[in-house]
Design a protein around this motif. Structure first.
Motif, PDB file in Angstrom:
ATOM      1  N   ARG A 155      -4.352  -5.868   3.174  1.00 31.83           N
ATOM      2  CA  ARG A 155      -4.237  -4.227   2.998  1.00 31.83           C
ATOM      3  C   ARG A 155      -5.809  -3.658   3.093  1.00 31.83           C
ATOM      4  NH1 ARG A 155      -2.510  -3.344  -3.362  1.00 31.83           N
ATOM      5  NH2 ARG A 155      -4.569  -4.073  -4.189  1.00 31.83           N
TER       6      ARG A 155
ATOM      7  N   HIS B 111     -19.245   9.086  13.526  1.00 30.54           N
ATOM      8  CA  HIS B 111     -18.152   7.853  13.320  1.00 30.54           C
ATOM      9  C   HIS B 111     -17.218   8.120  12.723  1.00 30.54           C
ATOM     10  CE1 HIS B 111     -16.533   4.075  13.776  1.00 30.54           C
ATOM     11  NE2 HIS B 111     -17.229   3.780  12.610  1.00 30.54           N
TER      12      HIS B 111
ATOM     13  N   GLY C 261     -15.543  -3.561   1.993  1.00 34.97           N
ATOM     14  CA  GLY C 261     -15.664  -1.971   2.209  1.00 34.97           C
ATOM     15  C   GLY C 261     -16.593  -1.407   1.217  1.00 34.97           C
ATOM     16  N   ARG C 262     -16.612  -1.574   0.108  1.00 38.43           N
ATOM     17  CA  ARG C 262     -17.552  -1.074  -0.828  1.00 38.43           C
ATOM     18  C   ARG C 262     -18.932  -0.987  -0.434  1.00 38.43           C
ATOM     19  NH1 ARG C 262     -15.905  -2.209  -7.035  1.00 38.43           N
ATOM     20  NH2 ARG C 262     -13.770  -2.243  -6.170  1.00 38.43           N
TER      21      ARG C 262
ATOM     22  N   MET D  39     -14.308  -7.753   5.999  1.00 37.53           N
ATOM     23  CA  MET D  39     -15.369  -6.619   5.461  1.00 37.53           C
ATOM     24  C   MET D  39     -15.564  -6.606   3.955  1.00 37.53           C
ATOM     25  SD  MET D  39     -14.946  -2.707   6.490  1.00 37.53           S
ATOM     26  CE  MET D  39     -13.375  -2.594   5.252  1.00 37.53           C
TER      27      MET D  39
ATOM     28  N   TRP E 274      -2.620   6.249  -1.130  1.00 39.01           N
ATOM     29  CA  TRP E 274      -3.621   5.485  -1.348  1.00 39.01           C
ATOM     30  C   TRP E 274      -4.425   5.746  -0.285  1.00 39.01           C
ATOM     31  CZ3 TRP E 274      -6.983   2.076   0.623  1.00 39.01           C
ATOM     32  CH2 TRP E 274      -7.827   1.510  -0.246  1.00 39.01           C
TER      33      TRP E 274
ATOM     34  N   CYS F 212     -19.463  -0.338  15.969  1.00 39.73           N
ATOM     35  CA  CYS F 212     -19.085   1.109  15.804  1.00 39.73           C
ATOM     36  C   CYS F 212     -20.194   1.990  16.366  1.00 39.73           C
ATOM     37  CB  CYS F 212     -18.744   1.547  14.677  1.00 39.73           C
ATOM     38  SG  CYS F 212     -17.364   0.479  13.583  1.00 39.73           S
TER      39      CYS F 212
ATOM     40  N   ALA G  36     -15.007   6.832  10.385  1.00 40.39           N
ATOM     41  CA  ALA G  36     -14.684   5.593   9.618  1.00 40.39           C
ATOM     42  C   ALA G  36     -13.844   6.183   8.331  1.00 40.39           C
ATOM     43  CB  ALA G  36     -15.819   4.916   9.162  1.00 40.39           C
ATOM     44  N   ASN G  37     -14.349   7.077   7.704  1.00 37.92           N
ATOM     45  CA  ASN G  37     -13.612   7.487   6.569  1.00 37.92           C
ATOM     46  C   ASN G  37     -14.045   9.083   6.202  1.00 37.92           C
ATOM     47  OD1 ASN G  37     -13.344   7.998   3.534  1.00 37.92           O
ATOM     48  ND2 ASN G  37     -13.263   5.738   3.395  1.00 37.92           N
TER      49      ASN G  37
ATOM     50  N   ASN H 296     -10.092   4.386  12.496  1.00 45.40           N
ATOM     51  CA  ASN H 296     -11.501   4.056  13.116  1.00 45.40           C
ATOM     52  C   ASN H 296     -11.333   3.319  14.206  1.00 45.40           C
ATOM     53  OD1 ASN H 296     -13.793   2.810  13.474  1.00 45.40           O
ATOM     54  ND2 ASN H 296     -14.374   2.225  11.375  1.00 45.40           N
TER      55      ASN H 296
ATOM     56  N   THR I  30       0.644  -1.314   0.027  1.00 43.10           N
ATOM     57  CA  THR I  30       0.014   0.063   0.067  1.00 43.10           C
ATOM     58  C   THR I  30       1.107   1.138  -0.100  1.00 43.10           C
ATOM     59  OG1 THR I  30      -1.984   1.091   1.007  1.00 43.10           O
ATOM     60  CG2 THR I  30      -0.297   0.107   2.501  1.00 43.10           C
TER      61      THR I  30
ATOM     62  N   ARG J  91      -8.221   7.604  -0.213  1.00 37.48           N
ATOM     63  CA  ARG J  91      -9.302   6.996   0.026  1.00 37.48           C
ATOM     64  C   ARG J  91     -10.021   6.988   1.196  1.00 37.48           C
ATOM     65  NH1 ARG J  91     -10.374   3.036  -4.424  1.00 37.48           N
ATOM     66  NH2 ARG J  91      -8.837   3.719  -5.988  1.00 37.48           N
TER      67      ARG J  91
ATOM     68  N   ARG K 263     -14.171  10.297   3.362  1.00 27.28           N
ATOM     69  CA  ARG K 263     -15.221  10.582   2.246  1.00 27.28           C
ATOM     70  C   ARG K 263     -16.594  10.397   2.597  1.00 27.28           C
ATOM     71  NH1 ARG K 263     -14.143   6.948  -2.213  1.00 27.28           N
ATOM     72  NH2 ARG K 263     -12.998   5.688  -0.780  1.00 27.28           N
TER      73      ARG K 263
HETATM   74  C1  LIG Z   1     -12.178   0.114   2.395  1.00 27.37           C
HETATM   75  C2  LIG Z   1     -12.463   1.506   1.348  1.00 27.37           C
HETATM   76  C3  LIG Z   1     -11.292   2.482   1.893  1.00 27.37           C
HETATM   77  C4  LIG Z   1     -11.934   0.993   0.020  1.00 27.37           C
HETATM   78  O1  LIG Z   1     -11.871   2.034  -0.921  1.00 27.37           O
HETATM   79  P1  LIG Z   1     -12.627   1.892  -2.167  1.00 27.37           P
HETATM   80  O2  LIG Z   1     -12.623   3.135  -3.067  1.00 27.37           O
HETATM   81  O3  LIG Z   1     -14.161   1.356  -2.040  1.00 27.37           O
HETATM   82  O4  LIG Z   1     -11.574   0.793  -2.877  1.00 27.37           O
HETATM   83  P2  LIG Z   1     -11.989  -0.630  -3.443  1.00 27.37           P
HETATM   84  O5  LIG Z   1     -12.372  -1.478  -2.241  1.00 27.37           O
HETATM   85  O6  LIG Z   1     -13.082  -0.581  -4.491  1.00 27.37           O
HETATM   86  O7  LIG Z   1     -10.641  -1.029  -3.836  1.00 27.37           O
HETATM   87  C5  LIG Z   1      -9.953  -0.239  -5.002  1.00 27.37           C
HETATM   88  C6  LIG Z   1      -8.591  -1.064  -5.383  1.00 27.37           C
HETATM   89  O8  LIG Z   1      -7.719  -0.583  -4.226  1.00 27.37           O
HETATM   90  C7  LIG Z   1      -7.241  -1.679  -3.857  1.00 27.37           C
HETATM   91  N1  LIG Z   1      -6.819  -1.765  -2.334  1.00 27.37           N
HETATM   92  C8  LIG Z   1      -7.794  -2.105  -1.197  1.00 27.37           C
HETATM   93  N2  LIG Z   1      -6.884  -1.632  -0.273  1.00 27.37           N
HETATM   94  C9  LIG Z   1      -5.818  -1.005  -0.584  1.00 27.37           C
HETATM   95  C10 LIG Z   1      -4.659  -0.508   0.138  1.00 27.37           C
HETATM   96  N3  LIG Z   1      -4.738  -0.481   1.331  1.00 27.37           N
HETATM   97  N4  LIG Z   1      -3.714  -0.027  -0.633  1.00 27.37           N
HETATM   98  C11 LIG Z   1      -3.717   0.192  -1.911  1.00 27.37           C
HETATM   99  N5  LIG Z   1      -4.575  -0.492  -2.702  1.00 27.37           N
HETATM  100  C12 LIG Z   1      -5.737  -1.010  -1.959  1.00 27.37           C
HETATM  101  C13 LIG Z   1      -8.180  -3.015  -3.997  1.00 27.37           C
HETATM  102  O9  LIG Z   1      -7.434  -4.256  -4.047  1.00 27.37           O
HETATM  103  C14 LIG Z   1      -8.884  -2.663  -5.363  1.00 27.37           C
HETATM  104  O10 LIG Z   1      -7.768  -2.964  -6.486  1.00 27.37           O
HETATM  105  P3  LIG Z   1      -8.335  -3.697  -7.674  1.00 27.37           P
HETATM  106  O11 LIG Z   1      -9.262  -2.336  -8.445  1.00 27.37           O
HETATM  107  O12 LIG Z   1      -7.127  -4.081  -8.369  1.00 27.37           O
HETATM  108  O13 LIG Z   1      -9.165  -4.774  -7.338  1.00 27.37           O
HETATM  109  C15 LIG Z   1     -13.798   2.052   1.307  1.00 27.37           C
HETATM  110  O14 LIG Z   1     -14.376   1.178   0.963  1.00 27.37           O
HETATM  111  C16 LIG Z   1     -14.199   2.319   2.777  1.00 27.37           C
HETATM  112  O15 LIG Z   1     -13.733   2.976   3.746  1.00 27.37           O
HETATM  113  N6  LIG Z   1     -15.424   1.396   3.124  1.00 27.37           N
HETATM  114  C17 LIG Z   1     -16.180   1.798   4.492  1.00 27.37           C
HETATM  115  C18 LIG Z   1     -15.217   0.934   5.402  1.00 27.37           C
HETATM  116  C19 LIG Z   1     -15.696   1.220   6.760  1.00 27.37           C
HETATM  117  O16 LIG Z   1     -15.819   2.283   7.013  1.00 27.37           O
HETATM  118  N7  LIG Z   1     -15.819   0.373   7.655  1.00 27.37           N
HETATM  119  C20 LIG Z   1     -15.878   0.346   9.077  1.00 27.37           C
HETATM  120  C21 LIG Z   1     -17.328   0.481   9.115  1.00 27.37           C
HETATM  121  S1  LIG Z   1     -17.754   0.621  10.756  1.00 27.37           S
END
Ligand SMILES: CC(C)(COP(=O)(O)OP(=O)(O)OC[C@H]1O[C@@H](n2cnc3c(N)ncnc32)[C@H](O)[C@@H]1OP(=O)(O)O)[C@@H](O)C(=O)NCCC(=O)NCCS
Length: 357
Positions: free
Chosen positions: A178, A284, A249-250, A247, A59, A139, A286-287, A314, A55, A63, A289
């Motif tokens: 990751r 909360h 995540g999406r 999880m 990134w 959470c 979490a993110n 988080n 990672t 994100r 965005r």
């Molecule tokens: C987890 C999260 C950050 C991922 O962001 P995203 O924009 O949805 O990213 P995606 O899951 O679509 O992954 C996009 C790409 O990044 C990659 N990726 C995931 N984690 C990565 C990391 N830490 N570093 C680099 N790349 C990563 C994925 O493998 C994927 O690659 P691919 O397109 O080749 O398959 C986001 O979905 C999120 O925050 N979700 C909510 C999670 C949350 O709040 N959880 C707690 C709830 S209480």
């Protein structure tokens, strides 16, 4: 998921009579008397994580908004952190442990499956043999325990409650995954809730209202499969990684934006307040965005949303009370301000609390 179940507002909406002037929200007679926080010393930066998984700092920041998180020492537990946050909240509330007659801890990383972490905290803080128990709402845990404590205080059988969200999430993360290990951190946040002797029913300070919800049909998008009776700990379950957080995540992201937005809007409008009446929203953490989308949806500027996820990540049940304590310490909440606490988490669960400081 039933979008209409997101707030419970269909059955509980405040519907003003035609032509009625806007009234003051009615309080519960319970107020937050002090808050406290504890975060472990060790800082784990995004750069540090690049040595563990594939990672980059760029990134993670783009994100999620997270730059670093705190990680508990190997021998430091959820109860240890809860004791420190709880002691601070008591100090700020001007109360002694002996004044507390109710202890509720929210955590998904208890010291042990049993006894409850609340019992360990009660003993360590030197309280009397008072009611102590844990709640598991991930959470959303702090919103859940605040509502439970408020109701118990309102019953008249309890006077002062210590509510604590505490997590050692580093202990259930797969440090080879990751997509999850970059998101979470450790810490504890606490609050002392007390019955207001003079009541706060007429727009005074205190907790005004809470909305809680859950949708177990989405339990498979954020969970830990092992450690319960379905998959007890065995050498095979450990090797298979069943004792780590999993999880999608999406999916979580999409639902989080909708639920936190709906819950925040409902708690204000149901109490006859406009969205702009909220001086501060404590979401909360979490993110970033998710919080930015919440700000767009509520048409409120980002400075109305307190954020510390850049430094803490988080921290699940500890997230809202840690952010609340920080906002109080930074003087961002003034007497008379309307504040909304809002969270979502595994379950799925969600909740929002409206209070007046
Ligand atoms: C987890 C999260 C950050 C991922 O962001 P995203 O924009 O949805 O990213 P995606 O899951 O679509 O992954 C996009 C790409 O990044 C990659 N990726 C995931 N984690 C990565 C990391 N830490 N570093 C680099 N790349 C990563 C994925 O493998 C994927 O690659 P691919 O397109 O080749 O398959 C986001 O979905 C999120 O925050 N979700 C909510 C999670 C949350 O709040 N959880 C707690 C709830 S209480």
């Amino acid at each position: 998921m039933n979008p209409h179940s997101a707030s419970g507002s269909e059955t509980e909406s405040f519907i003003p009579a035609p032509g009625a002037t806007r009234g003051k929200p009615v309080g519960t007679g319970v107020a937050i008397r002090g808050t406290g926080a504890y975060t472990p010393e060790k800082v784990l930066t995004n750069d540090d994580i690049t040595h563990l998984v594939d990672t980059t700092d760029e990134w993670i920041v783009t994100r999620t908004g997270i730059r670093e998180r705190r990680i508990a020492a190997p021998d430091e537990t959820a109860a240890d952190m809860a004791v420190r946050a709880g002691a601070r909240a008591l100090e700020k509330a001007g109360l002694n442990p002996a004044d507390i007659d109710l202890v509720i801890v929210a955590t998904i990383t208890p010291d042990m499956p049993f006894p409850s972490t609340a019992c360990l905290v009660q003993d360590r803080l030197g309280m009397g043999p008072v009611c102590a128990f844990d709640v598991e709402a991930a959470c959303s845990g702090f919103i859940y325990i605040t509502e439970i404590a408020t109701s118990m205080l309102q019953s008249g059988r309890f006077h002062n409650a210590l509510v604590i969200g505490t997590e050692k999430l580093s202990s259930i993360l797969d440090w080879n995954d990751r997509s999850t290990c970059v998101l979470f951190g450790d810490g504890a946040g606490a609050a002392v809730l007390s019955r207001e002797e003079n009541g706060n029913g007429d727009g005074g300070r205190g907790i005004i209202d809470t909305r809680l919800g859950a949708d177990g049909s989405a339990s498979n998008i954020l969970y830990m499969p092992g450690g319960g009776c379905r998959i007890p700990a065995t050498a095979a379950s450990v090797t298979a990684g069943h004792h780590f957080l999993k999880m999608n995540g999406r999916e979580v992201f999409k639902i989080a934006v909708r639920i936190m937005g709906q819950a925040s809007q409902d708690i204000l409008t149901d109490n006859n307040l406009g969205l702009g009446d909220a001086a501060l929203i404590i979401p909360h953490q979490a993110n970033s965005r998710i919080i930015e989308m919440l700000s767009e949806r509520m048409k409120l500027p980002m400075d109305r949303f307190h954020m510390n996820l850049d430094r803490l990540g988080n921290t699940s049940a500890a997230s809202v009370p840690l952010a609340l304590d920080e906002a109080v310490e930074q003087g961002k909440i003034r007497p008379g301000d309307y504040v909304v606490l809002v969270a979502f988490g595994a379950g799925l669960t969600w909740g929002a609390t409206l209070l007046r400081w």
